[in-house]
Design a protein around this motif. Structure first.
Motif, PDB file in Angstrom:
ATOM      1  N   TRP A 161       0.779  -4.336   3.833  1.00 28.85           N
ATOM      2  CA  TRP A 161       0.631  -5.392   2.794  1.00 28.85           C
ATOM      3  C   TRP A 161      -0.591  -6.184   3.473  1.00 28.85           C
ATOM      4  N   ALA A 164      -3.794  -4.657   3.426  1.00 35.82           N
ATOM      5  CA  ALA A 164      -4.337  -4.598   2.264  1.00 35.82           C
ATOM      6  C   ALA A 164      -5.073  -6.184   1.820  1.00 35.82           C
ATOM      7  N   LEU A 165      -4.414  -7.041   2.308  1.00 36.30           N
ATOM      8  CA  LEU A 165      -4.833  -8.325   1.770  1.00 36.30           C
ATOM      9  C   LEU A 165      -6.021  -8.899   2.700  1.00 36.30           C
ATOM     10  N   GLY A 168      -8.422  -4.885   2.509  1.00 34.67           N
ATOM     11  CA  GLY A 168      -8.772  -4.224   1.519  1.00 34.67           C
ATOM     12  C   GLY A 168      -7.679  -3.067   1.259  1.00 34.67           C
ATOM     13  N   GLU A 169      -7.197  -2.523   0.175  1.00 36.09           N
ATOM     14  CA  GLU A 169      -6.162  -1.714  -0.191  1.00 36.09           C
ATOM     15  C   GLU A 169      -6.615  -0.433   0.305  1.00 36.09           C
ATOM     16  N   GLU A 170      -7.932   0.015   0.250  1.00 31.63           N
ATOM     17  CA  GLU A 170      -8.359   1.304   0.649  1.00 31.63           C
ATOM     18  C   GLU A 170      -8.225   1.495   2.293  1.00 31.63           C
ATOM     19  N   ALA A 172      -5.922  -0.271   4.100  1.00 30.48           N
ATOM     20  CA  ALA A 172      -4.393  -0.006   4.265  1.00 30.48           C
ATOM     21  C   ALA A 172      -3.840   1.211   4.106  1.00 30.48           C
ATOM     22  N   LYS A 173      -4.407   1.863   2.896  1.00 29.03           N
ATOM     23  CA  LYS A 173      -4.057   3.366   2.607  1.00 29.03           C
ATOM     24  C   LYS A 173      -4.459   4.382   3.471  1.00 29.03           C
ATOM     25  N   GLN A 176      -2.093   4.247   6.348  1.00 26.63           N
ATOM     26  CA  GLN A 176      -0.741   4.688   5.851  1.00 26.63           C
ATOM     27  C   GLN A 176      -0.909   6.189   6.111  1.00 26.63           C
TER      28      GLN A 176
END
Length: 217
Positions: A161, A164-165, A168-170, A172-173, A176
């Motif tokens: 989380w 991502a904050l 950015g979400e990409e 973080a993905k 993962q």
């Protein structure tokens, strides 16, 4: 300047509370990790694995993110003036103030959760209102710049989380996927509402026994 992330170490913390999110955050772009305790001597965890601090409370720089893990050693710090003062100072200026498991009780003791919703390990979340926090039973709770996780394994989710904050979400993905974080536990009993009363009582007994062993009772 890199994004400075500080982890509080202390004797008998739960190592996965710290090492889970550290593994994620170490992969975040342009980040620097600081592992902080009163001295640079190895710090024993509750699993028998010792962790090596990189900074002391005095030498640690101002942090962009503060993370406090939980564990059976957390209770001994609740009235530790030096630790609470460090948490208050870092928490007042950090962009993100975070915790895993019962680490949120340490944030509470330092006055950093007043008026915030927060998560905690299910066995200890009822103590949160004593520090002016609102109980939230979700696995990860984001309330403004406070991010708190529930039990031990939630720290990995919390760190994703945070990435991502911040990045950015990409990103973080990608992290993962890099870690192949796709949990498929063999049993569906990771929360009290799933485990039932008998298993939950057994788990409480195990937690109490761990504390007694730590305190030499």
């Amino acid at each position: 300047m890199p994004f400075r992330i500080g982890f509080l170490l202390y004797p008998h913390l739960t190592q996965l509370d710290l090492t889970g999110p550290a593994q994620v955050l170490a992969a975040m772009s342009d980040s620097a990790l600081h592992f902080v305790w009163k001295s640079l001597e190895p710090v024993p965890s509750d699993a028998g694995i010792s962790l090596l601090p990189s900074d002391t409370l005095q030498s640690c720089p101002d942090l962009d993110m503060l993370l406090v893990p939980g564990g059976p050693g957390q209770q001994a710090l609740m009235r530790d003036g030096a630790v609470l003062a460090w948490l208050q100072r870092q928490g007042a200026q950090a962009s993100w103030v975070t915790s895993v498991c019962s680490g949120s009780l340490l944030l509470g003791a330092a006055g950093l959760l007043k008026g915030y919703s927060a998560a905690c390990h299910w066995a200890y979340r009822d103590y949160l209102p004593a520090f002016g926090a609102r109980i939230d039973e979700r696995r990860v709770v984001v309330d403004r710049n406070r991010i708190t996780g529930g039990g031990v394994t939630s720290g990995i989710d919390l760190a994703l989380w945070l990435v991502a904050l911040v990045r950015g979400e990409e990103e973080a993905k990608a992290i993962q996927l890099q870690l192949e974080y796709a949990p498929q536990p063999p049993f569906n009993c990771g929360r009290p509402e799933l485990a039932g009363a008998a298993l939950t009582a057994q788990a409480r007994q195990r937690l109490a026994a761990d504390l007694k062993r730590l305190n030499g009772v």
